[in-house]
Write an enzyme that holds these catalytic residues in place. Structure first.
Site, short mmCIF file in Angstrom:
data_model
loop_
_atom_site.label_atom_id
_atom_site.label_comp_id
_atom_site.label_asym_id
_atom_site.label_seq_id
_atom_site.Cartn_x
_atom_site.Cartn_y
_atom_site.Cartn_z
N SER A 1 0.92 -1.12 -0.03
CA SER A 1 -0.07 0.01 0.03
C SER A 1 0.99 1.22 0.05
O SER A 1 1.39 1.56 1.05
CB SER A 1 -0.85 -0.01 1.31
OG SER A 1 -1.65 -1.26 1.36
N LYS B 1 -6.58 2.55 -2.74
CA LYS B 1 -6.39 1.37 -1.51
C LYS B 1 -6.40 2.47 -0.16
O LYS B 1 -6.81 2.14 0.95
CB LYS B 1 -5.10 0.94 -1.86
CG LYS B 1 -4.47 0.11 -0.62
CD LYS B 1 -5.09 -0.81 0.07
CE LYS B 1 -5.04 -1.61 1.37
NZ LYS B 1 -5.76 -2.72 1.91
N LYS C 1 0.10 5.00 8.00
CA LYS C 1 0.79 5.51 6.87
C LYS C 1 -0.36 5.72 5.93
O LYS C 1 -0.32 6.76 5.09
CB LYS C 1 1.64 4.36 6.50
CG LYS C 1 2.04 4.59 5.02
CD LYS C 1 2.52 3.14 4.48
CE LYS C 1 1.30 2.34 4.62
NZ LYS C 1 1.39 0.80 3.75
P1 NAD Z 1 4.99 -6.53 7.64
O1 NAD Z 1 5.56 -5.34 8.37
O2 NAD Z 1 4.37 -7.63 8.30
O3 NAD Z 1 5.89 -6.96 6.51
C1 NAD Z 1 7.01 -6.33 5.80
C2 NAD Z 1 8.17 -7.11 5.35
O4 NAD Z 1 9.00 -6.38 4.68
C3 NAD Z 1 8.81 -7.68 6.70
O5 NAD Z 1 9.16 -8.93 6.51
C4 NAD Z 1 10.11 -6.85 6.45
O6 NAD Z 1 11.20 -7.61 7.19
C5 NAD Z 1 10.29 -6.86 5.05
N1 NAD Z 1 11.21 -5.70 4.65
C6 NAD Z 1 11.43 -4.28 5.25
N2 NAD Z 1 12.32 -3.54 4.70
C7 NAD Z 1 12.86 -4.36 3.69
C8 NAD Z 1 13.86 -4.24 2.73
N3 NAD Z 1 14.50 -3.22 2.65
N4 NAD Z 1 14.17 -5.14 1.87
C9 NAD Z 1 13.59 -6.46 1.97
N5 NAD Z 1 12.40 -6.48 2.84
C10 NAD Z 1 12.22 -5.58 3.65
O7 NAD Z 1 3.76 -5.79 6.79
P2 NAD Z 1 2.43 -6.48 5.97
O8 NAD Z 1 1.58 -6.36 7.01
O9 NAD Z 1 2.89 -7.70 5.40
O10 NAD Z 1 2.02 -5.40 4.89
C11 NAD Z 1 3.06 -5.26 3.82
C12 NAD Z 1 2.28 -3.96 3.06
O11 NAD Z 1 0.88 -4.43 2.87
C13 NAD Z 1 2.21 -2.69 3.61
O12 NAD Z 1 2.38 -1.75 2.76
C14 NAD Z 1 0.60 -2.62 4.09
O13 NAD Z 1 0.31 -1.44 4.35
C15 NAD Z 1 -0.13 -3.45 3.14
N6 NAD Z 1 -1.09 -4.31 3.64
C16 NAD Z 1 -1.18 -4.88 4.68
C17 NAD Z 1 -2.20 -5.77 5.30
C18 NAD Z 1 -2.25 -6.50 6.70
O14 NAD Z 1 -3.54 -6.86 6.75
N7 NAD Z 1 -1.30 -6.75 7.37
C19 NAD Z 1 -3.34 -5.95 4.24
C20 NAD Z 1 -3.55 -5.22 3.12
C21 NAD Z 1 -2.18 -4.49 2.70
#
Ligand code: NAD
Length: 300
Positions: free
Chosen positions: A99, A174, A243
């Site tokens: 997102s 989104k 965010k």
């Molecule tokens: P999260 O924090 O659980 O996971 C993020 C992952 O990215 C982690 O494993 C982290 O180690 C990795 N990461 C961070 N910096 C990095 C880098 N420089 N290189 C490689 N990997 C890196 O987040 P999430 O909940 O999985 O969400 C991910 C995205 O999806 C976000 O943008 C969030 O807003 C969106 N989203 C989340 C949900 C939800 O329910 N969790 C639903 C829809 C959308």
């Protein structure tokens, strides 16, 4: 299921890990996370998954999906030293399913096009539960030809794909969806707290609300499950929702729209993020509204 060529996948968090797992049923997946243990673990437990130790090792992929916390991190992975823009072959497609901020997405698509690469946005809704069963909703920003190219991967992770418009359009939608999600969760926590203080049973309140006009996604799927149960583990971090609220507020500002409700919600979630730990789940907004975390006036 149609098969797809080799896919790179960056970001194995709450969403990325189950999405990469679903993808691996359709194609070989090369996964990378800055936390290398996550990539190693997935490669050990899921067939068709290979762990990469850096973004540069995704070079053989013709398509790379990013599922990362923010635009800043997506940009670092793509444009940073030994990033995707440096290592991918011309013609490769980067699909940002995070997102992200739509304005930064448009700029990023332009930057990678100068290196012969393409970038599209494909954020998802549905959360961790839907990600685990491959039933996310995928919003797409890009051309019809690019969508066609992505469809086999989208079919592996989602059950609904909607072509929203040009590059950046899906990221805008989104963020706007998440304003409604955050407002819905906030107001549900608020009214349940008022009723509880008056002496009402929150479970009876929900029973009535969920067959009345006040019901929303939070009353149906979050309050009993994650707030009243005390588990606070919906799988979506409060700081990620904050965010998204910030992105939507900037979008509204850019187009000159007044958003008093979105702004009130942004203020509330900003106070919550200041008071709660960085890994707090979104549902802990309830604790703020219960007055356990932030008293009126914003003191922690
Ligand atoms: P999260 O924090 O659980 O996971 C993020 C992952 O990215 C982690 O494993 C982290 O180690 C990795 N990461 C961070 N910096 C990095 C880098 N420089 N290189 C490689 N990997 C890196 O987040 P999430 O909940 O999985 O969400 C991910 C995205 O999806 C976000 O943008 C969030 O807003 C969106 N989203 C989340 C949900 C939800 O329910 N969790 C639903 C829809 C959308």
């Amino acid at each position: 299921m149609r098969t797809v060529g080799r896919i790179g996948f960056v970001g194995l968090g709450a969403m990325g890990e189950p999405m990469a797992t679903q993808l691996a049923a359709a194609a070989p997946v090369l996964v990378y996370d800055v936390d290398q243990e996550k990539a190693r673990r997935l490669a050990e437990t899921v067939e068709n998954v290979t762990a990469a130790e850096s973004a540069a090792e995704l070079a053989p992929a013709h398509m790379v999906i990013c599922m990362l916390p923010s635009s800043a991190i997506v940009e670092a992975v793509i444009l940073g030293p030994a990033g995707l823009a440096e290592v991918l072959a011309p013609g490769a497609l980067i699909v940002d399913m995070s997102s992200s901020d739509p304005r930064r997405t448009v700029e990023l698509a332009h930057a990678v096009s100068e290196r012969g690469l393409e970038l599209v946005d494909a954020p998802v809704s549905g959360g961790v539960r839907q990600a685990r069963i491959g039933e996310l909703t995928v919003m797409f920003g890009g051309s019809a030809a690019q969508l066609e190219r992505c469809m086999p991967a989208f079919e592996a992770v989602g059950s609904r794909v909607v072509h929203v418009g040009w590059v950046g359009a899906a990221h805008a939608l989104k963020a706007l969806n998440n304003v409604m999600s955050a407002v819905g969760l906030s107001v549900a926590c608020e009214v349940v707290e008022v009723g509880r203080r008056f002496g009402l049973d929150p479970n009876i309140m929900l029973e009535v609300i969920n067959s009345s006009t006040g019901r929303n996604h939070a009353t149906e799927t979050k309050i009993a499950q994650y707030v009243l149960s005390g588990s606070y583990d919906s799988g979506f971090l409060l700081r990620l929702m904050l965010k998204d609220l910030g992105i939507a507020a900037e979008l509204a500002h850019d187009v000159g729209a007044e958003t008093p409700i979105g702004q009130a919600c942004l203020d509330l979630w900003t106070r919550a993020a200041e008071a709660l730990p960085a890994d707090a789940d979104q549902t802990r907004i309830a604790e703020v509204l219960q007055g356990d975390i932030v008293r009126e006036g914003g003191d922690a």
